[in-house]
Design a protein around this motif. Sequence first.
Motif, PDB file in Angstrom:
ATOM      1  N   VAL A   8       0.807  -1.303   0.033  1.00 45.53           N
ATOM      2  CA  VAL A   8       0.026   0.097  -0.155  1.00 45.53           C
ATOM      3  C   VAL A   8       0.927   0.992  -0.050  1.00 45.53           C
ATOM      4  N   THR A  21      -4.708   6.398   1.501  1.00 47.51           N
ATOM      5  CA  THR A  21      -3.976   5.178   1.685  1.00 47.51           C
ATOM      6  C   THR A  21      -4.402   4.058   0.638  1.00 47.51           C
ATOM      7  N   ALA A  23      -4.038   0.776  -2.335  1.00 50.04           N
ATOM      8  CA  ALA A  23      -3.318  -0.400  -2.829  1.00 50.04           C
ATOM      9  C   ALA A  23      -2.714  -0.074  -4.193  1.00 50.04           C
ATOM     10  N   LYS A  27      -7.198   1.179  -5.058  1.00 50.73           N
ATOM     11  CA  LYS A  27      -8.233   0.880  -4.003  1.00 50.73           C
ATOM     12  C   LYS A  27      -7.920   1.720  -2.884  1.00 50.73           C
ATOM     13  N   TRP A  28      -8.845   2.310  -2.237  1.00 45.84           N
ATOM     14  CA  TRP A  28      -8.710   2.996  -0.875  1.00 45.84           C
ATOM     15  C   TRP A  28      -8.796   1.862   0.266  1.00 45.84           C
ATOM     16  N   VAL A  29      -7.746   1.955   0.899  1.00 48.86           N
ATOM     17  CA  VAL A  29      -7.679   0.894   1.944  1.00 48.86           C
ATOM     18  C   VAL A  29      -7.089   1.443   3.271  1.00 48.86           C
ATOM     19  N   ARG A  31      -8.021   0.994   6.568  1.00 45.71           N
ATOM     20  CA  ARG A  31      -7.710   0.396   7.694  1.00 45.71           C
ATOM     21  C   ARG A  31      -6.136  -0.249   7.571  1.00 45.71           C
ATOM     22  N   LEU A  32      -5.516   0.000   6.258  1.00 44.07           N
ATOM     23  CA  LEU A  32      -4.090  -0.237   6.325  1.00 44.07           C
ATOM     24  C   LEU A  32      -3.101   0.744   6.468  1.00 44.07           C
TER      25      LEU A  32
END
Length: 144
Positions: A8, A21, A23, A27-29, A31-32
């Motif tokens: 990420v 954040t 990937a 894609k929006w992630v 939580r990471l």
Amino acid sequence: ISAPPWHVNDTIFANGYAWNTLADDGKWVPRLAQVSTRAVFGLWALWQTPFTDALMAMTQRQNDPQRGWFEGRVEATGDYNRAITLTTNAMVLEALLFKANMGALLRDSEPGEQSYFRRQLEDPFTTPNRCFPVNYAAQRGSPN
């Protein structure tokens, strides 16, 4: 990271949003999202502020003395991302060198001193194309 999506990017601004954040597929992630050890050392080396000092205080325990510095710390959980990468550990060393040398990563020799660096710059047979793109047209004698 040690699970899919495997990589990420924590950004200052990307895809129209601040502190995004993403990937590798875009894609929006959230939580990471993590506090990157590499970014903390870079900010701390460049600016001496209460904020960078607080970041460093949190980050200074993110290492394994036998292996190196962890990749970062997950914002949502506080868990460590225990991946050890060359990129992060190189940045840590560069930031420490920068800080120790008060901003100079490479010191020039004193006038009259014949350092290795100075000799390399003065030798006309060793300087061409060092770390520069090769001009293939010039090598072939082409006017382009």
